[in-house]
Design an enzyme around this catalytic site. Structure first.
Site, PDB file in Angstrom:
ATOM      1  N   GLY A  29       0.823  -1.218   0.000  1.00  0.00           N
ATOM      2  CA  GLY A  29       0.000   0.000   0.000  1.00  0.00           C
ATOM      3  C   GLY A  29       0.850   1.258   0.000  1.00  0.00           C
ATOM      4  O   GLY A  29       2.084   1.202   0.043  1.00  0.00           O
ATOM      5  N   SER A  30       0.146   2.398  -0.041  1.00  0.00           N
ATOM      6  CA  SER A  30       0.864   3.666  -0.202  1.00  0.00           C
ATOM      7  C   SER A  30       1.668   4.028   1.047  1.00  0.00           C
ATOM      8  O   SER A  30       2.772   4.579   0.942  1.00  0.00           O
ATOM      9  CB  SER A  30      -0.124   4.780  -0.541  1.00  0.00           C
ATOM     10  OG  SER A  30      -1.104   4.885   0.459  1.00  0.00           O
ATOM     11  N   LYS A  94      -8.160  -4.825   6.640  1.00  0.00           N
ATOM     12  CA  LYS A  94      -7.077  -4.706   5.674  1.00  0.00           C
ATOM     13  C   LYS A  94      -7.518  -5.339   4.364  1.00  0.00           C
ATOM     14  O   LYS A  94      -8.463  -6.104   4.322  1.00  0.00           O
ATOM     15  CB  LYS A  94      -5.816  -5.431   6.187  1.00  0.00           C
ATOM     16  CG  LYS A  94      -5.169  -4.720   7.371  1.00  0.00           C
ATOM     17  CD  LYS A  94      -3.848  -5.338   7.810  1.00  0.00           C
ATOM     18  CE  LYS A  94      -2.867  -5.633   6.741  1.00  0.00           C
ATOM     19  NZ  LYS A  94      -2.536  -4.498   5.882  1.00  0.00           N
ATOM     20  N   GLU A 103      -0.570 -10.795   3.476  1.00  0.00           N
ATOM     21  CA  GLU A 103      -0.411  -9.958   4.674  1.00  0.00           C
ATOM     22  C   GLU A 103      -0.807 -10.743   5.926  1.00  0.00           C
ATOM     23  O   GLU A 103      -0.152 -10.639   6.963  1.00  0.00           O
ATOM     24  CB  GLU A 103      -1.255  -8.689   4.545  1.00  0.00           C
ATOM     25  CG  GLU A 103      -0.716  -7.746   3.474  1.00  0.00           C
ATOM     26  CD  GLU A 103      -1.607  -6.557   3.173  1.00  0.00           C
ATOM     27  OE1 GLU A 103      -1.139  -5.645   2.482  1.00  0.00           O
ATOM     28  OE2 GLU A 103      -2.775  -6.537   3.602  1.00  0.00           O
ATOM     29  N   LYS A 121      -7.227   6.769   9.860  1.00  0.00           N
ATOM     30  CA  LYS A 121      -7.596   5.340   9.848  1.00  0.00           C
ATOM     31  C   LYS A 121      -8.117   4.860  11.199  1.00  0.00           C
ATOM     32  O   LYS A 121      -8.602   3.731  11.309  1.00  0.00           O
ATOM     33  CB  LYS A 121      -6.371   4.480   9.476  1.00  0.00           C
ATOM     34  CG  LYS A 121      -5.684   4.846   8.176  1.00  0.00           C
ATOM     35  CD  LYS A 121      -6.460   4.377   6.991  1.00  0.00           C
ATOM     36  CE  LYS A 121      -5.778   4.600   5.665  1.00  0.00           C
ATOM     37  NZ  LYS A 121      -4.646   3.739   5.397  1.00  0.00           N
TER      38      LYS A 121
HETATM   39  C1  5RP Z   1      -3.296  -3.696   1.417  1.00  0.00           C
HETATM   40  C2  5RP Z   1      -3.566  -3.164   2.778  1.00  0.00           C
HETATM   41  C3  5RP Z   1      -3.043  -1.801   3.109  1.00  0.00           C
HETATM   42  O1  5RP Z   1      -2.309  -1.870   4.282  1.00  0.00           O
HETATM   43  C4  5RP Z   1      -4.212  -0.877   3.290  1.00  0.00           C
HETATM   44  O2  5RP Z   1      -5.023  -0.937   2.138  1.00  0.00           O
HETATM   45  C5  5RP Z   1      -3.745   0.567   3.538  1.00  0.00           C
HETATM   46  O3  5RP Z   1      -3.210   1.079   2.348  1.00  0.00           O
HETATM   47  P1  5RP Z   1      -2.730   2.589   2.233  1.00  0.00           P
HETATM   48  O4  5RP Z   1      -1.459   2.704   2.988  1.00  0.00           O
HETATM   49  O5  5RP Z   1      -2.539   2.801   0.758  1.00  0.00           O
HETATM   50  O6  5RP Z   1      -3.806   3.466   2.798  1.00  0.00           O
HETATM   51  O7  5RP Z   1      -4.188  -3.782   3.601  1.00  0.00           O
HETATM   52  O8  5RP Z   1      -3.921  -4.919   1.187  1.00  0.00           O
END
Ligand code: 5RP
Length: 220
Positions: A29-30, A94, A103, A121
């Site tokens: 993820g970002s 997630k 994950e 979050k």
């Molecule tokens: C990917 C995930 C990521 O941790 C979650 O989506 C958060 O992503 P981001 O840092 O882009 O907000 O679970 O499967």
């Protein structure tokens, strides 16, 4: 501070938790991509990384950070990942980035799990974000019906998405998560569901929350 700047601060902070000679699990993820950029600075003193997605592996490779197959390591010292939502119990949703299966595997095998999130979050109750489930493609409409019957909510097939395991993702909207552990269990029992994006069993040992002023709050 802008969201991406907060993610950068989280990346800088979490690096401090990685000890020399560690095998490091890498989420997706970002937020994690900011952490990977910071990991470059200490790549000489970690042993290896194991990655939860092709996307993270690609970024690690680009930066010459060693990535190995998970089956070639004896243990994972520390796993660093983010979340789509996290509550006071450190239960998480997630899978927004579709990498939930790896994950869940890597977090369950890691000695220490650190979750890094922007304060947006943090939630009192999980469920504003839809709950992703990875399913095998075989008979997905029937699995959707089964989800509706078993736990309710509004399950919708995520469009244009194939996971790293060549599976599909269903996002369950408006799911009642008053008893989140029970919902995770019920969903896990539906044949065809590979992984549920509720993380209530292997929760993080430490949560680092990035605040709007750039400060970081630690929960453990
Ligand atoms: C990917 C995930 C990521 O941790 C979650 O989506 C958060 O992503 P981001 O840092 O882009 O907000 O679970 O499967």
């Amino acid at each position: 501070m802008k969201e991406n700047e907060i993610k950068k601060c989280l990346g800088i902070e979490v690096i401090k938790y990685i000890k020399p000679n560690s095998i490091v699990g890498i989420g997706s993820g970002s937020t994690v991509s900011y952490f990977i950029k910071e990991l470059v600075r200490i790549k000489h003193y970690i042993i290896n990384t194991v990655s939860s997605s092709y996307k993270s592996s690609y970024q690690l490779n680009q930066l010459n950070i060693p990535v190995v197959d998970i089956n070639s390591v004896k243990n994972i010292d520390i796993y660093i990942d983010s979340a789509d939502e996290i509550d006071n119990n450190m239960y998480m949703i997630k899978g927004g980035g579709s990498a939930l299966t790896n994950e869940k595997i890597i977090s369950s095998l890691s000695k220490k799990f650190i979750c890094i999130v922007n304060n947006s979050k943090l939630v009192k109750k999980l469920g504003r974000f839809p709950v992703p489930v990875e399913i095998i493609p075989f008979s997905y409409p029937l699995i959707i019906n089964k989800i509706r019957k078993c736990v309710g909510g509004i399950p919708i097939l995520r469009s244009n998405t194939i996971t790293d395991h060549n599976n599909l993702i269903i996002d369950i909207y408006e799911l009642d998560l008053n008893n989140v552990k029970l919902i995770e269990k019920k969903l896990n029992n539906i044949p065809g569901i590979v992984t549920v994006g509720l993380f209530t069993q292997r929760i993080a040992d430490i949560v680092l929350v990035g605040n709007c002023d750039g400060s970081i709050t630690k929960f453990s």
